[in-house]
Design an enzyme around this catalytic site. Structure first.
Site, PDB file in Angstrom:
ATOM      1  N   LYS A 176      -0.539   4.806   4.638  1.00 36.47           N
ATOM      2  CA  LYS A 176      -1.439   3.865   5.335  1.00 36.47           C
ATOM      3  C   LYS A 176      -0.934   3.630   6.749  1.00 36.47           C
ATOM      4  O   LYS A 176       0.264   3.464   6.975  1.00 36.47           O
ATOM      5  CB  LYS A 176      -1.520   2.544   4.550  1.00 36.47           C
ATOM      6  CG  LYS A 176      -2.516   1.580   5.155  1.00 36.47           C
ATOM      7  CD  LYS A 176      -2.873   0.455   4.201  1.00 36.47           C
ATOM      8  CE  LYS A 176      -3.796  -0.568   4.846  1.00 36.47           C
ATOM      9  NZ  LYS A 176      -5.080   0.003   5.267  1.00 36.47           N
ATOM     10  N   HIS A 222       0.847  -1.203   0.000  1.00 40.55           N
ATOM     11  CA  HIS A 222       0.000   0.000   0.000  1.00 40.55           C
ATOM     12  C   HIS A 222       0.875   1.243   0.000  1.00 40.55           C
ATOM     13  O   HIS A 222       2.067   1.176   0.301  1.00 40.55           O
ATOM     14  CB  HIS A 222      -0.917   0.038   1.237  1.00 40.55           C
ATOM     15  CG  HIS A 222      -2.117  -0.844   1.134  1.00 40.55           C
ATOM     16  ND1 HIS A 222      -2.088  -2.177   1.505  1.00 40.55           N
ATOM     17  CD2 HIS A 222      -3.384  -0.604   0.688  1.00 40.55           C
ATOM     18  CE1 HIS A 222      -3.296  -2.705   1.294  1.00 40.55           C
ATOM     19  NE2 HIS A 222      -4.099  -1.770   0.804  1.00 40.55           N
TER      20      HIS A 222
HETATM   21  P1  NAD Z   1      -6.982   8.900   4.894  1.00 40.28           P
HETATM   22  O1  NAD Z   1      -5.986   9.067   5.975  1.00 40.28           O
HETATM   23  O2  NAD Z   1      -6.731   9.526   3.564  1.00 40.28           O
HETATM   24  O3  NAD Z   1      -8.426   9.411   5.391  1.00 40.28           O
HETATM   25  C1  NAD Z   1      -8.914   9.283   6.697  1.00 40.28           C
HETATM   26  C2  NAD Z   1      -9.586  10.582   7.035  1.00 40.28           C
HETATM   27  O4  NAD Z   1     -10.237  10.473   8.295  1.00 40.28           O
HETATM   28  C3  NAD Z   1      -8.562  11.739   7.135  1.00 40.28           C
HETATM   29  O5  NAD Z   1      -8.973  12.812   6.305  1.00 40.28           O
HETATM   30  C4  NAD Z   1      -8.635  12.115   8.614  1.00 40.28           C
HETATM   31  O6  NAD Z   1      -8.434  13.496   8.817  1.00 40.28           O
HETATM   32  C5  NAD Z   1     -10.083  11.713   8.951  1.00 40.28           C
HETATM   33  N1  NAD Z   1     -10.317  11.614  10.395  1.00 40.28           N
HETATM   34  C6  NAD Z   1      -9.417  11.426  11.392  1.00 40.28           C
HETATM   35  N2  NAD Z   1     -10.044  11.462  12.591  1.00 40.28           N
HETATM   36  C7  NAD Z   1     -11.361  11.669  12.319  1.00 40.28           C
HETATM   37  C8  NAD Z   1     -12.512  11.831  13.141  1.00 40.28           C
HETATM   38  N3  NAD Z   1     -12.430  11.774  14.483  1.00 40.28           N
HETATM   39  N4  NAD Z   1     -13.714  12.046  12.540  1.00 40.28           N
HETATM   40  C9  NAD Z   1     -13.814  12.107  11.199  1.00 40.28           C
HETATM   41  N5  NAD Z   1     -12.750  11.984  10.370  1.00 40.28           N
HETATM   42  C10 NAD Z   1     -11.537  11.769  10.930  1.00 40.28           C
HETATM   43  O7  NAD Z   1      -7.208   7.328   4.729  1.00 40.28           O
HETATM   44  P2  NAD Z   1      -7.971   6.555   3.561  1.00 40.28           P
HETATM   45  O8  NAD Z   1      -6.988   5.995   2.598  1.00 40.28           O
HETATM   46  O9  NAD Z   1      -9.105   7.377   3.051  1.00 40.28           O
HETATM   47  O10 NAD Z   1      -8.535   5.314   4.398  1.00 40.28           O
HETATM   48  C11 NAD Z   1      -9.439   5.496   5.472  1.00 40.28           C
HETATM   49  C12 NAD Z   1      -9.749   4.127   6.085  1.00 40.28           C
HETATM   50  O11 NAD Z   1     -10.398   3.315   5.109  1.00 40.28           O
HETATM   51  C13 NAD Z   1      -8.478   3.360   6.498  1.00 40.28           C
HETATM   52  O12 NAD Z   1      -8.790   2.617   7.657  1.00 40.28           O
HETATM   53  C14 NAD Z   1      -8.226   2.432   5.314  1.00 40.28           C
HETATM   54  O13 NAD Z   1      -7.515   1.277   5.651  1.00 40.28           O
HETATM   55  C15 NAD Z   1      -9.640   2.123   4.905  1.00 40.28           C
HETATM   56  N6  NAD Z   1      -9.814   1.736   3.493  1.00 40.28           N
HETATM   57  C16 NAD Z   1     -10.804   0.850   3.246  1.00 40.28           C
HETATM   58  C17 NAD Z   1     -11.088   0.499   1.939  1.00 40.28           C
HETATM   59  C18 NAD Z   1     -12.231  -0.468   1.686  1.00 40.28           C
HETATM   60  O14 NAD Z   1     -12.536  -0.763   0.521  1.00 40.28           O
HETATM   61  N7  NAD Z   1     -12.887  -0.933   2.739  1.00 40.28           N
HETATM   62  C19 NAD Z   1     -10.352   1.026   0.879  1.00 40.28           C
HETATM   63  C20 NAD Z   1      -9.348   1.945   1.166  1.00 40.28           C
HETATM   64  C21 NAD Z   1      -9.094   2.313   2.482  1.00 40.28           C
END
Ligand code: NAD
Length: 269
Positions: free
Chosen positions: A157, A153
Protein backbone atom coordinates in the site's frame (compact mmCIF):
# COMPACT_ATOMS: atom_id res chain seq x y z
CA UNK A 1 -32.30 0.56 -17.65
CA UNK A 2 -33.13 -2.54 -19.69
CA UNK A 3 -29.77 -3.04 -21.41
CA UNK A 4 -26.64 -4.01 -19.51
CA UNK A 5 -24.67 -1.15 -17.98
CA UNK A 6 -21.58 -0.44 -20.09
CA UNK A 7 -18.48 -0.33 -17.90
CA UNK A 8 -14.79 0.50 -18.19
CA UNK A 9 -12.31 -0.39 -15.44
CA UNK A 10 -9.27 1.73 -14.64
CA UNK A 11 -6.36 0.01 -12.86
CA UNK A 12 -7.63 -3.34 -14.17
CA UNK A 13 -4.41 -5.25 -13.41
CA UNK A 14 -4.19 -4.17 -9.76
CA UNK A 15 -5.39 -6.05 -6.69
CA UNK A 16 -8.74 -4.28 -6.63
CA UNK A 17 -9.09 -3.92 -10.41
CA UNK A 18 -8.62 -7.69 -10.83
CA UNK A 19 -11.18 -8.44 -8.10
CA UNK A 20 -13.72 -6.10 -9.75
CA UNK A 21 -13.07 -7.58 -13.24
CA UNK A 22 -13.52 -11.13 -11.95
CA UNK A 23 -16.94 -10.32 -10.45
CA UNK A 24 -18.09 -8.01 -13.21
CA UNK A 25 -17.66 -10.44 -16.12
CA UNK A 26 -19.95 -12.93 -14.32
CA UNK A 27 -22.64 -10.33 -13.52
CA UNK A 28 -25.40 -9.99 -16.16
CA UNK A 29 -26.17 -6.40 -15.05
CA UNK A 30 -22.91 -5.23 -16.63
CA UNK A 31 -20.93 -5.49 -19.82
CA UNK A 32 -17.19 -4.77 -19.69
CA UNK A 33 -16.08 -2.75 -22.71
CA UNK A 34 -12.67 -1.29 -21.78
CA UNK A 35 -9.94 -1.99 -19.24
CA UNK A 36 -7.02 0.39 -18.64
CA UNK A 37 -3.72 -0.58 -16.98
CA UNK A 38 -0.62 1.52 -16.29
CA UNK A 39 0.97 2.72 -19.59
CA UNK A 40 4.20 0.82 -18.85
CA UNK A 41 2.47 -2.34 -17.58
CA UNK A 42 3.45 -5.73 -19.03
CA UNK A 43 -0.30 -6.43 -19.11
CA UNK A 44 -0.91 -3.97 -22.01
CA UNK A 45 -2.38 -5.99 -24.91
CA UNK A 46 -3.04 -9.11 -22.81
CA UNK A 47 -6.51 -10.57 -21.98
CA UNK A 48 -8.28 -8.70 -19.18
CA UNK A 49 -9.30 -11.71 -17.06
CA UNK A 50 -10.81 -15.19 -17.32
CA UNK A 51 -14.37 -15.08 -18.74
CA UNK A 52 -13.88 -11.59 -20.24
CA UNK A 53 -14.79 -11.24 -23.95
CA UNK A 54 -11.91 -12.83 -25.89
CA UNK A 55 -11.35 -9.73 -28.03
CA UNK A 56 -11.04 -7.43 -25.01
CA UNK A 57 -7.40 -6.61 -24.19
CA UNK A 58 -5.83 -4.41 -21.53
CA UNK A 59 -5.36 -0.88 -22.89
CA UNK A 60 -2.61 1.56 -21.92
CA UNK A 61 -4.94 4.60 -22.00
CA UNK A 62 -8.36 5.97 -22.95
CA UNK A 63 -7.64 6.64 -26.63
CA UNK A 64 -10.25 4.90 -28.83
CA UNK A 65 -12.19 3.77 -25.74
CA UNK A 66 -15.85 3.02 -26.54
CA UNK A 67 -18.67 5.00 -24.89
CA UNK A 68 -19.57 3.62 -21.46
CA UNK A 69 -22.10 4.41 -18.76
CA UNK A 70 -19.76 4.05 -15.76
CA UNK A 71 -15.99 4.04 -15.25
CA UNK A 72 -14.86 2.08 -12.17
CA UNK A 73 -11.46 3.29 -10.93
CA UNK A 74 -9.10 1.62 -8.46
CA UNK A 75 -5.71 2.91 -9.59
CA UNK A 76 -3.49 5.79 -8.49
CA UNK A 77 -4.19 9.53 -8.27
CA UNK A 78 -2.49 9.99 -11.68
CA UNK A 79 -4.52 7.18 -13.22
CA UNK A 80 -7.67 8.64 -11.68
CA UNK A 81 -6.94 12.01 -13.33
CA UNK A 82 -6.90 10.43 -16.79
CA UNK A 83 -10.09 8.46 -16.09
CA UNK A 84 -11.81 11.63 -14.88
CA UNK A 85 -10.87 13.48 -18.08
CA UNK A 86 -12.34 10.63 -20.11
CA UNK A 87 -15.58 10.67 -18.10
CA UNK A 88 -15.96 14.42 -18.57
CA UNK A 89 -15.35 14.13 -22.31
CA UNK A 90 -17.98 11.41 -22.78
CA UNK A 91 -20.46 12.07 -19.95
CA UNK A 92 -19.82 8.75 -18.18
CA UNK A 93 -20.35 8.43 -14.42
CA UNK A 94 -17.20 7.88 -12.36
CA UNK A 95 -16.98 5.56 -9.36
CA UNK A 96 -13.60 5.75 -7.67
CA UNK A 97 -12.06 3.98 -4.71
CA UNK A 98 -8.56 5.39 -5.26
CA UNK A 99 -7.10 6.92 -2.09
CA UNK A 100 -4.14 9.22 -1.44
CA UNK A 101 -5.49 12.07 -3.61
CA UNK A 102 -4.27 15.61 -2.92
CA UNK A 103 -6.44 18.69 -2.43
CA UNK A 104 -6.16 19.59 -6.14
CA UNK A 105 -7.61 16.21 -7.16
CA UNK A 106 -10.34 16.55 -4.52
CA UNK A 107 -11.25 19.91 -6.07
CA UNK A 108 -11.21 18.50 -9.64
CA UNK A 109 -13.57 15.69 -8.64
CA UNK A 110 -15.91 18.10 -6.91
CA UNK A 111 -15.98 20.45 -9.91
CA UNK A 112 -16.60 17.48 -12.23
CA UNK A 113 -19.62 16.43 -10.17
CA UNK A 114 -21.50 19.46 -11.54
CA UNK A 115 -21.41 17.72 -14.96
CA UNK A 116 -21.24 13.98 -14.26
CA UNK A 117 -22.24 11.61 -11.46
CA UNK A 118 -19.20 10.99 -9.24
CA UNK A 119 -19.12 8.53 -6.35
CA UNK A 120 -16.03 8.37 -4.13
CA UNK A 121 -15.50 5.98 -1.26
CA UNK A 122 -12.30 5.16 0.57
CA UNK A 123 -13.87 1.84 1.52
CA UNK A 124 -16.70 0.04 -0.28
CA UNK A 125 -17.42 -2.47 2.48
CA UNK A 126 -20.82 -2.38 4.12
CA UNK A 127 -19.20 -3.05 7.52
CA UNK A 128 -17.06 0.09 7.31
CA UNK A 129 -20.06 2.19 6.27
CA UNK A 130 -21.86 1.02 9.43
CA UNK A 131 -18.69 1.51 11.50
CA UNK A 132 -18.56 5.16 10.43
CA UNK A 133 -22.15 5.67 11.47
CA UNK A 134 -21.57 3.98 14.88
CA UNK A 135 -18.38 5.97 15.45
CA UNK A 136 -20.11 9.27 14.73
CA UNK A 137 -22.77 8.37 17.29
CA UNK A 138 -20.22 7.20 19.90
CA UNK A 139 -18.08 10.34 19.47
CA UNK A 140 -21.17 12.53 19.92
CA UNK A 141 -22.02 10.68 23.14
CA UNK A 142 -18.43 10.84 24.48
CA UNK A 143 -17.20 14.27 23.33
CA UNK A 144 -14.35 14.54 25.87
CA UNK A 145 -12.84 11.11 25.18
CA UNK A 146 -9.64 10.91 23.12
CA UNK A 147 -10.02 9.63 19.54
CA UNK A 148 -7.27 7.44 18.06
CA UNK A 149 -7.29 5.36 14.86
CA UNK A 150 -4.95 2.41 14.21
CA UNK A 151 -4.90 0.89 10.73
CA UNK A 152 -3.03 -2.06 9.18
CA UNK A 153 -2.56 -2.95 5.50
CA UNK A 154 -0.36 -5.06 3.20
CA UNK A 155 3.16 -3.87 2.52
CA UNK A 156 2.46 -2.71 -1.04
CA UNK A 157 0.00 0.00 0.00
CA UNK A 158 1.35 3.41 -0.99
CA UNK A 159 -0.64 5.95 1.02
CA UNK A 160 -0.68 6.33 4.81
CA UNK A 161 -2.77 6.69 6.83
CA UNK A 162 -5.35 4.84 4.75
CA UNK A 163 -8.27 6.71 3.21
CA UNK A 164 -10.55 4.67 5.47
CA UNK A 165 -8.63 5.75 8.59
CA UNK A 166 -9.05 9.39 7.51
CA UNK A 167 -12.77 8.80 6.92
CA UNK A 168 -13.05 7.33 10.44
CA UNK A 169 -11.26 10.41 11.80
CA UNK A 170 -13.82 12.54 9.96
CA UNK A 171 -16.62 10.50 11.54
CA UNK A 172 -15.29 11.30 15.04
CA UNK A 173 -14.97 14.98 14.11
CA UNK A 174 -18.49 15.06 12.65
CA UNK A 175 -19.87 13.50 15.85
CA UNK A 176 -18.27 16.39 17.75
CA UNK A 177 -19.25 19.03 15.18
CA UNK A 178 -15.60 19.89 14.53
CA UNK A 179 -13.52 19.86 11.34
CA UNK A 180 -11.48 16.65 11.05
CA UNK A 181 -8.36 17.75 9.28
CA UNK A 182 -7.54 20.58 11.69
CA UNK A 183 -7.49 18.16 14.64
CA UNK A 184 -5.62 15.27 12.95
CA UNK A 185 -2.18 14.28 14.30
CA UNK A 186 -0.28 11.98 11.92
CA UNK A 187 3.09 11.74 13.64
CA UNK A 188 4.13 12.29 17.23
CA UNK A 189 7.87 11.90 16.71
CA UNK A 190 9.61 14.84 18.36
CA UNK A 191 6.46 16.20 20.05
CA UNK A 192 7.14 17.12 23.66
CA UNK A 193 3.77 18.55 24.70
CA UNK A 194 0.93 16.57 26.28
CA UNK A 195 -1.80 15.23 24.03
CA UNK A 196 -3.91 18.12 22.80
CA UNK A 197 -7.56 17.94 23.92
CA UNK A 198 -9.79 17.21 20.92
CA UNK A 199 -6.99 15.97 18.66
CA UNK A 200 -7.44 12.74 16.67
CA UNK A 201 -4.32 10.57 16.28
CA UNK A 202 -3.41 8.05 13.57
CA UNK A 203 -1.05 5.06 13.70
CA UNK A 204 -0.11 2.91 10.73
CA UNK A 205 0.97 -0.75 10.44
CA UNK A 206 2.24 -2.12 7.09
CA UNK A 207 3.16 -5.71 6.30
CA UNK A 208 2.55 -8.98 4.49
CA UNK A 209 -0.86 -9.53 2.92
CA UNK A 210 -3.17 -7.75 5.40
CA UNK A 211 -6.25 -6.77 3.34
CA UNK A 212 -7.29 -3.96 5.72
CA UNK A 213 -7.89 -3.56 9.45
CA UNK A 214 -9.12 -0.47 11.29
CA UNK A 215 -9.51 0.09 15.02
CA UNK A 216 -11.18 3.29 16.18
CA UNK A 217 -10.63 4.00 19.88
CA UNK A 218 -12.42 6.44 22.12
CA UNK A 219 -10.34 6.59 25.28
CA UNK A 220 -11.65 7.91 28.58
CA UNK A 221 -10.40 7.79 32.18
CA UNK A 222 -10.40 4.18 33.32
CA UNK A 223 -12.22 2.84 30.26
CA UNK A 224 -11.88 2.61 26.50
CA UNK A 225 -14.28 1.91 23.66
CA UNK A 226 -12.86 0.13 20.58
CA UNK A 227 -14.69 -0.39 17.31
CA UNK A 228 -12.84 -2.75 14.98
CA UNK A 229 -13.31 -3.73 11.35
CA UNK A 230 -11.24 -6.48 9.73
CA UNK A 231 -11.41 -7.17 6.01
CA UNK A 232 -10.11 -10.63 5.16
CA UNK A 233 -11.09 -10.75 1.48
CA UNK A 234 -10.97 -7.81 -0.95
CA UNK A 235 -13.96 -9.19 -2.86
CA UNK A 236 -16.07 -7.34 -0.23
CA UNK A 237 -14.82 -4.04 -1.71
CA UNK A 238 -15.42 -5.29 -5.26
CA UNK A 239 -18.98 -6.41 -4.46
CA UNK A 240 -19.71 -3.07 -2.79
CA UNK A 241 -18.23 -1.20 -5.76
CA UNK A 242 -20.42 -3.12 -8.25
CA UNK A 243 -23.54 -2.51 -6.18
CA UNK A 244 -22.66 1.20 -6.05
CA UNK A 245 -21.84 1.28 -9.80
CA UNK A 246 -25.30 -0.13 -10.58
CA UNK A 247 -26.84 2.53 -8.33
CA UNK A 248 -24.69 5.31 -9.81
CA UNK A 249 -25.62 4.43 -13.40
CA UNK A 250 -29.13 5.72 -12.63
CA UNK A 251 -28.16 8.96 -10.92
CA UNK A 252 -27.96 12.55 -12.11
CA UNK A 253 -24.69 14.51 -11.93
CA UNK A 254 -23.58 15.09 -8.34
CA UNK A 255 -21.01 14.23 -5.68
CA UNK A 256 -22.41 10.98 -4.30
CA UNK A 257 -21.19 8.89 -1.36
CA UNK A 258 -21.69 5.32 -0.21
CA UNK A 259 -23.98 6.69 2.50
CA UNK A 260 -26.27 7.99 -0.29
CA UNK A 261 -26.36 4.46 -1.73
CA UNK A 262 -27.28 2.98 1.67
CA UNK A 263 -29.82 5.71 2.45
CA UNK A 264 -31.59 5.39 -0.89
CA UNK A 265 -30.91 1.85 -2.10
CA UNK A 266 -33.52 1.80 -4.90
CA UNK A 267 -32.22 0.76 -8.31
CA UNK A 268 -34.34 -0.34 -11.25
CA UNK A 269 -33.62 -3.91 -12.31
P1 NAD B 1 -2.60 -1.88 -6.78
O1 NAD B 1 -1.28 -1.20 -6.71
O2 NAD B 1 -2.66 -3.37 -6.69
O3 NAD B 1 -3.36 -1.46 -8.13
C1 NAD B 1 -3.30 -0.19 -8.73
C2 NAD B 1 -3.17 -0.42 -10.21
O4 NAD B 1 -3.24 0.83 -10.89
C3 NAD B 1 -1.81 -1.06 -10.56
O5 NAD B 1 -2.02 -2.23 -11.34
C4 NAD B 1 -1.12 0.03 -11.37
O6 NAD B 1 -0.30 -0.50 -12.39
C5 NAD B 1 -2.34 0.76 -11.97
N1 NAD B 1 -2.00 2.09 -12.49
C6 NAD B 1 -0.94 2.88 -12.18
N2 NAD B 1 -0.96 4.00 -12.94
C7 NAD B 1 -2.06 3.89 -13.74
C8 NAD B 1 -2.61 4.71 -14.76
N3 NAD B 1 -2.03 5.88 -15.11
N4 NAD B 1 -3.74 4.30 -15.40
C9 NAD B 1 -4.33 3.13 -15.06
N5 NAD B 1 -3.84 2.30 -14.11
C10 NAD B 1 -2.72 2.68 -13.46
O7 NAD B 1 -3.50 -1.22 -5.65
P2 NAD B 1 -4.91 -1.72 -5.09
O8 NAD B 1 -4.73 -2.44 -3.81
O9 NAD B 1 -5.70 -2.36 -6.18
O10 NAD B 1 -5.56 -0.30 -4.72
C11 NAD B 1 -5.80 0.68 -5.71
C12 NAD B 1 -6.38 1.93 -5.03
O11 NAD B 1 -7.64 1.59 -4.45
C13 NAD B 1 -5.50 2.44 -3.87
O12 NAD B 1 -5.60 3.84 -3.85
C14 NAD B 1 -6.15 1.83 -2.64
O13 NAD B 1 -5.92 2.56 -1.47
C15 NAD B 1 -7.60 1.87 -3.05
N6 NAD B 1 -8.46 0.87 -2.39
C16 NAD B 1 -9.74 1.26 -2.17
C17 NAD B 1 -10.64 0.35 -1.63
C18 NAD B 1 -12.08 0.80 -1.44
O14 NAD B 1 -12.91 0.00 -1.00
N7 NAD B 1 -12.39 2.04 -1.79
C19 NAD B 1 -10.24 -0.94 -1.29
C20 NAD B 1 -8.92 -1.31 -1.53
C21 NAD B 1 -8.04 -0.40 -2.10
Amino acid sequence: MTRAIRVAINGAAGRMGSAVCALLVRDARFTLLHAVVAPDSTRVGTPVCANAPAALRCARDWRDAPAVDVVIDFSTPVGLGAALAHCLAGGAALLTGTTGCDAAMDARLLAASARIAVLRAANFSLGVAVLRRLLREAAAALPAWDGEIVEAHHGAKRDAPSGTALALGDAIAQGRHTVGETSFVYNRTGLTDERKQGSIGFATVRGGDIVGEHTAMLIGQGERLELVHRATDRSIFARGALHAAHWLSQRAPGAWTLEDVLANPRVDA
